[in-house]
Design a protein around this motif. Structure first.
Motif, PDB file in Angstrom:
ATOM      1  N   PHE A  10      -3.530  47.275  -2.319  1.00 33.36           N
ATOM      2  CA  PHE A  10      -3.881  45.895  -1.981  1.00 33.36           C
ATOM      3  C   PHE A  10      -4.494  45.187  -3.172  1.00 33.36           C
ATOM      4  O   PHE A  10      -4.074  44.087  -3.542  1.00 33.36           O
ATOM      5  N   PHE A  11      -5.494  45.805  -3.788  1.00 32.43           N
ATOM      6  CA  PHE A  11      -6.169  45.149  -4.905  1.00 32.43           C
ATOM      7  C   PHE A  11      -5.278  45.084  -6.146  1.00 32.43           C
ATOM      8  O   PHE A  11      -5.391  44.147  -6.941  1.00 32.43           O
ATOM      9  N   LEU A  12      -4.383  46.048  -6.316  1.00 32.17           N
ATOM     10  CA  LEU A  12      -3.434  45.992  -7.418  1.00 32.17           C
ATOM     11  C   LEU A  12      -2.502  44.785  -7.257  1.00 32.17           C
ATOM     12  O   LEU A  12      -2.326  43.985  -8.185  1.00 32.17           O
ATOM     13  N   VAL A  13      -1.932  44.636  -6.072  1.00 26.61           N
ATOM     14  CA  VAL A  13      -1.027  43.507  -5.815  1.00 26.61           C
ATOM     15  C   VAL A  13      -1.796  42.184  -5.845  1.00 26.61           C
ATOM     16  O   VAL A  13      -1.337  41.201  -6.442  1.00 26.61           O
ATOM     17  N   ALA A  14      -2.967  42.153  -5.218  1.00 27.94           N
ATOM     18  CA  ALA A  14      -3.748  40.917  -5.176  1.00 27.94           C
ATOM     19  C   ALA A  14      -4.190  40.486  -6.572  1.00 27.94           C
ATOM     20  O   ALA A  14      -4.282  39.290  -6.852  1.00 27.94           O
ATOM     21  N   GLY A  15      -4.436  41.434  -7.443  1.00 22.31           N
ATOM     22  CA  GLY A  15      -4.865  41.100  -8.801  1.00 22.31           C
ATOM     23  C   GLY A  15      -3.751  40.603  -9.694  1.00 22.31           C
ATOM     24  O   GLY A  15      -3.999  39.929 -10.684  1.00 22.31           O
ATOM     25  N   ILE A  16      -2.507  40.913  -9.331  1.00 16.90           N
ATOM     26  CA  ILE A  16      -1.365  40.545 -10.163  1.00 16.90           C
ATOM     27  C   ILE A  16      -0.551  39.401  -9.563  1.00 16.90           C
ATOM     28  O   ILE A  16       0.062  38.618 -10.291  1.00 16.90           O
ATOM     29  N   ALA A  17      -0.548  39.273  -8.244  1.00 15.41           N
ATOM     30  CA  ALA A  17       0.364  38.352  -7.553  1.00 15.41           C
ATOM     31  C   ALA A  17       0.170  36.889  -7.940  1.00 15.41           C
ATOM     32  O   ALA A  17       1.118  36.111  -7.856  1.00 15.41           O
ATOM     33  N   TRP A  18      -1.008  36.492  -8.356  1.00 18.01           N
ATOM     34  CA  TRP A  18      -1.254  35.096  -8.706  1.00 18.01           C
ATOM     35  C   TRP A  18      -0.532  34.693  -9.992  1.00 18.01           C
ATOM     36  O   TRP A  18      -0.291  33.512 -10.233  1.00 18.01           O
ATOM     37  N   ALA A  19      -0.167  35.673 -10.813  1.00 18.39           N
ATOM     38  CA  ALA A  19       0.397  35.371 -12.123  1.00 18.39           C
ATOM     39  C   ALA A  19       1.789  34.743 -12.037  1.00 18.39           C
ATOM     40  O   ALA A  19       2.129  33.884 -12.856  1.00 18.39           O
ATOM     41  N   TRP A  20       2.605  35.135 -11.060  1.00 19.63           N
ATOM     42  CA  TRP A  20       3.959  34.595 -10.968  1.00 19.63           C
ATOM     43  C   TRP A  20       3.955  33.095 -10.669  1.00 19.63           C
ATOM     44  O   TRP A  20       4.603  32.332 -11.394  1.00 19.63           O
ATOM     45  N   PRO A  21       3.238  32.636  -9.629  1.00 19.55           N
ATOM     46  CA  PRO A  21       3.223  31.194  -9.417  1.00 19.55           C
ATOM     47  C   PRO A  21       2.527  30.432 -10.559  1.00 19.55           C
ATOM     48  O   PRO A  21       2.913  29.300 -10.880  1.00 19.55           O
ATOM     49  N   ALA A  22       1.521  31.043 -11.178  1.00 18.17           N
ATOM     50  CA  ALA A  22       0.848  30.376 -12.301  1.00 18.17           C
ATOM     51  C   ALA A  22       1.814  30.210 -13.470  1.00 18.17           C
ATOM     52  O   ALA A  22       1.833  29.167 -14.132  1.00 18.17           O
ATOM     53  N   GLN A  23       2.626  31.218 -13.716  1.00 13.61           N
ATOM     54  CA  GLN A  23       3.613  31.126 -14.785  1.00 13.61           C
ATOM     55  C   GLN A  23       4.619  30.015 -14.498  1.00 13.61           C
ATOM     56  O   GLN A  23       4.940  29.215 -15.377  1.00 13.61           O
ATOM     57  N   ARG A  24       5.100  29.947 -13.281  1.00 16.12           N
ATOM     58  CA  ARG A  24       6.064  28.907 -12.907  1.00 16.12           C
ATOM     59  C   ARG A  24       5.452  27.513 -13.064  1.00 16.12           C
ATOM     60  O   ARG A  24       6.115  26.602 -13.536  1.00 16.12           O
ATOM     61  N   LEU A  25       4.189  27.373 -12.659  1.00 14.63           N
ATOM     62  CA  LEU A  25       3.515  26.082 -12.782  1.00 14.63           C
ATOM     63  C   LEU A  25       3.354  25.693 -14.248  1.00 14.63           C
ATOM     64  O   LEU A  25       3.581  24.543 -14.627  1.00 14.63           O
ATOM     65  N   MET A  26       2.984  26.647 -15.102  1.00 15.44           N
ATOM     66  CA  MET A  26       2.822  26.347 -16.525  1.00 15.44           C
ATOM     67  C   MET A  26       4.153  25.994 -17.178  1.00 15.44           C
ATOM     68  O   MET A  26       4.219  25.080 -18.001  1.00 15.44           O
ATOM     69  N   LEU A  27       5.206  26.696 -16.809  1.00 16.28           N
ATOM     70  CA  LEU A  27       6.518  26.372 -17.358  1.00 16.28           C
ATOM     71  C   LEU A  27       6.968  24.982 -16.908  1.00 16.28           C
ATOM     72  O   LEU A  27       7.539  24.224 -17.687  1.00 16.28           O
ATOM     73  N   TRP A  28       6.709  24.658 -15.654  1.00 12.00           N
ATOM     74  CA  TRP A  28       7.055  23.330 -15.156  1.00 12.00           C
ATOM     75  C   TRP A  28       6.255  22.261 -15.902  1.00 12.00           C
ATOM     76  O   TRP A  28       6.799  21.240 -16.309  1.00 12.00           O
ATOM     77  N   ALA A  29       4.950  22.506 -16.080  1.00 12.91           N
ATOM     78  CA  ALA A  29       4.099  21.529 -16.760  1.00 12.91           C
ATOM     79  C   ALA A  29       4.542  21.340 -18.217  1.00 12.91           C
ATOM     80  O   ALA A  29       4.467  20.245 -18.750  1.00 12.91           O
ATOM     81  N   ALA A  30       5.021  22.406 -18.821  1.00 12.43           N
ATOM     82  CA  ALA A  30       5.473  22.317 -20.206  1.00 12.43           C
ATOM     83  C   ALA A  30       6.844  21.658 -20.311  1.00 12.43           C
ATOM     84  O   ALA A  30       7.267  21.268 -21.394  1.00 12.43           O
ATOM     85  N   GLY A  31       7.549  21.564 -19.182  1.00 12.19           N
ATOM     86  CA  GLY A  31       8.861  20.933 -19.182  1.00 12.19           C
ATOM     87  C   GLY A  31       9.951  21.767 -19.816  1.00 12.19           C
ATOM     88  O   GLY A  31      10.895  21.237 -20.367  1.00 12.19           O
ATOM     89  N   THR A  32       9.829  23.097 -19.696  1.00 14.99           N
ATOM     90  CA  THR A  32      10.820  23.971 -20.330  1.00 14.99           C
ATOM     91  C   THR A  32      12.087  24.104 -19.503  1.00 14.99           C
ATOM     92  O   THR A  32      13.044  24.688 -19.977  1.00 14.99           O
ATOM     93  N   GLY A  33      12.096  23.628 -18.275  1.00 12.23           N
ATOM     94  CA  GLY A  33      13.293  23.706 -17.460  1.00 12.23           C
ATOM     95  C   GLY A  33      13.407  24.980 -16.671  1.00 12.23           C
ATOM     96  O   GLY A  33      14.274  25.121 -15.823  1.00 12.23           O
ATOM     97  N   ARG A  34      12.559  25.954 -16.938  1.00 12.08           N
ATOM     98  CA  ARG A  34      12.588  27.204 -16.198  1.00 12.08           C
ATOM     99  C   ARG A  34      11.596  27.180 -15.038  1.00 12.08           C
ATOM    100  O   ARG A  34      11.545  28.108 -14.261  1.00 12.08           O
ATOM    101  N   GLY A  35      10.739  26.164 -14.951  1.00 12.31           N
ATOM    102  CA  GLY A  35       9.685  26.116 -13.943  1.00 12.31           C
ATOM    103  C   GLY A  35      10.094  25.569 -12.686  1.00 12.31           C
ATOM    104  O   GLY A  35      10.659  25.081 -11.965  1.00 12.31           O
TER     105      GLY A  35
END
Length: 65
Positions: A40-65
């Protein structure tokens, strides 16, 4: 309006909601055996990174977000 101006408050709000949800679930998981707690704590500690990455890519306008 800049994507960054939208992404920063959206990211902070999402992260706060995520942390609140994980803390609420952790109250229940802490009563379980350590073998259930560890994944649980392994998944909970890592799971936030995927949506954060998508949000950062979208904000940067790279087209992958």
């Amino acid at each position: 309006m800049s994507r960054t101006v939208i992404a920063i408050p959206l990211g902070l709000l999402g992260f706060l909601l995520y942390v609140g949800g994980v803390v609420a679930l952790a109250d229940h998981v802490l009563r379980l055996h350590w073998a259930w707690q560890a994944p649980f704590f392994l998944v909970a500690g890592i799971a936030w990174a995927w949506p954060a990455q998508r949000l950062m890519l979208w904000a940067a306008g790279t087209g992958r977000g």
